[in-house]
Design a protein around this motif. Structure first.
Motif, PDB file in Angstrom:
ATOM      1  N   ASN A   2       2.463 -13.002  -7.673  1.00  0.00           N
ATOM      2  CA  ASN A   2       3.743 -12.487  -7.204  1.00  0.00           C
ATOM      3  C   ASN A   2       3.631 -11.706  -5.901  1.00  0.00           C
ATOM      4  O   ASN A   2       4.619 -11.214  -5.376  1.00  0.00           O
ATOM      5  N   ARG A   3       2.405 -11.577  -5.391  1.00  0.00           N
ATOM      6  CA  ARG A   3       2.203 -10.863  -4.130  1.00  0.00           C
ATOM      7  C   ARG A   3       1.216 -11.648  -3.262  1.00  0.00           C
ATOM      8  O   ARG A   3       0.340 -12.330  -3.796  1.00  0.00           O
ATOM      9  N   TYR A  58      -1.119  -1.524   3.850  1.00  0.00           N
ATOM     10  CA  TYR A  58      -0.310  -2.143   2.780  1.00  0.00           C
ATOM     11  C   TYR A  58      -0.387  -1.245   1.562  1.00  0.00           C
ATOM     12  O   TYR A  58      -1.460  -0.737   1.214  1.00  0.00           O
ATOM     13  N   ASP A  61       1.437  -2.026  -4.141  1.00  0.00           N
ATOM     14  CA  ASP A  61       2.418  -2.956  -4.722  1.00  0.00           C
ATOM     15  C   ASP A  61       2.848  -4.056  -3.745  1.00  0.00           C
ATOM     16  O   ASP A  61       3.621  -4.939  -4.090  1.00  0.00           O
ATOM     17  N   GLN A  62       2.289  -4.037  -2.530  1.00  0.00           N
ATOM     18  CA  GLN A  62       2.633  -5.093  -1.556  1.00  0.00           C
ATOM     19  C   GLN A  62       1.635  -6.250  -1.561  1.00  0.00           C
ATOM     20  O   GLN A  62       1.977  -7.361  -1.177  1.00  0.00           O
ATOM     21  N   VAL A  63       0.384  -5.959  -1.938  1.00  0.00           N
ATOM     22  CA  VAL A  63      -0.661  -6.994  -1.862  1.00  0.00           C
ATOM     23  C   VAL A  63      -1.554  -6.973  -3.101  1.00  0.00           C
ATOM     24  O   VAL A  63      -1.641  -5.977  -3.813  1.00  0.00           O
ATOM     25  N   LEU A  64      -2.218  -8.088  -3.330  1.00  0.00           N
ATOM     26  CA  LEU A  64      -3.334  -8.171  -4.266  1.00  0.00           C
ATOM     27  C   LEU A  64      -4.602  -8.393  -3.447  1.00  0.00           C
ATOM     28  O   LEU A  64      -4.545  -9.006  -2.369  1.00  0.00           O
ATOM     29  N   TYR A  90      -5.260  -0.233  -5.902  1.00  0.00           N
ATOM     30  CA  TYR A  90      -5.050  -1.668  -5.660  1.00  0.00           C
ATOM     31  C   TYR A  90      -5.482  -2.499  -6.869  1.00  0.00           C
ATOM     32  O   TYR A  90      -6.328  -2.072  -7.658  1.00  0.00           O
TER      33      TYR A  90
END
Ligand code: JB3
Length: 208
Positions: A2-3, A58, A61-64, A90
């Motif tokens: 989802n990211r 980032y 919650d913006q990236v994995l 993260y």
């Protein structure tokens, strides 16, 4: 996923991971590497975006993240990176090649990487940040602790346990029920027929 994803590291292991992420149509924002010479490179079309400090631009919650550092012997740098970014909040994506076969009764931790052609049988557990590399066979009820690298072509028979941070070298074979201690190293091509204590290196057929 989802990211979008950022891959840590720009070497051979990162390349294989990016390839797998592309197969799954995951958006990869870029890769990080302390070697600024990478600035002139891209990996399979994925750009270099800087060293690891860029990641804090980032929010979690913006990236994995995907840990692109492989290991050929000890796994400590890969482990340090995982723990550093976990501490900052993260999350690490699991990367599972679609050609792998994983029983639905297998449990996977966070940031687990299962490469092409690997098989993981029922009842097994793969801990956080571990690599199950190309064409590995892990049979039933194995317990693989965090930060382990099972290198290409390894065969683990049933009910094998592998302690945290251990490295099982390419093509090694481990018979059923063996316990391999944490931070130990099984050399490539070994055949392990008795337990391996923590922190030691074994090699040969049979491995001693
Ligand atoms: O055996 C197989 C199938 N794969 C091996 C893999 C498991 O391990 C592969 O053949 C290599 O032996 C090894 O792959 P890896 O880790 O990609 O190694 P290498 O090609 O040497 O690339 C490591 C990259 O990580 C280099 O570009 C380093 O500059 C970078 N690096 C080192 N420290 C780092 C850091 N990158 C980041 N983001 N952060 C670091 O702290």
């Amino acid at each position: 996923m989802n990211r979008p994803v950022i891959v840590l590291g720009g070497g051979g292991h990162a390349k294989v991971l990016i390839d797998t992420l592309h197969i799954q149509s995951v958006k990869v924002l870029g890769f990080t590497d302390p070697d600024l010479g990478k600035a002139e490179e891209s990996i399979l079309g994925v750009p270099f975006i800087g060293d690891d400090d860029i990641i804090c631009k980032y929010t979690p919650d913006q990236v994995l993240l995907v840990n692109g550092l492989g290991t050929t012997r000890r796994t400590s740098l890969r482990k340090q990176l995982f723990l550093k970014f976990k501490k900052s909040g993260y999350c690490f994506a699991n990367v599972i090649h679609p050609s792998s076969i994983i029983s639905s009764y297998v449990r996977l931790g966070e940031g687990v990487q299962v490469m092409a052609g690997a098989i993981i049988q029922t009842g097994s557990f793969i801990g956080d940040n571990s690599i199950v590399n190309t064409k590995v066979s892990i049979d039933h009820d194995c317990q693989i602790d965090p930060h382990v690298h099972i290198a290409p072509g390894v065969t683990l028979s049933g009910e094998v346990t592998v302690g945290e941070g251990a490295h099982i070298g390419t093509g090694a074979v481990v018979i059923q029920g063996i316990q391999i201690g944490r931070e130990s190293l099984v050399a490539a091509g070994s055949v392990v027929i008795k337990d391996v204590a923590k922190g030691v290196t074994v090699k040969g057929v049979p491995a001693i």
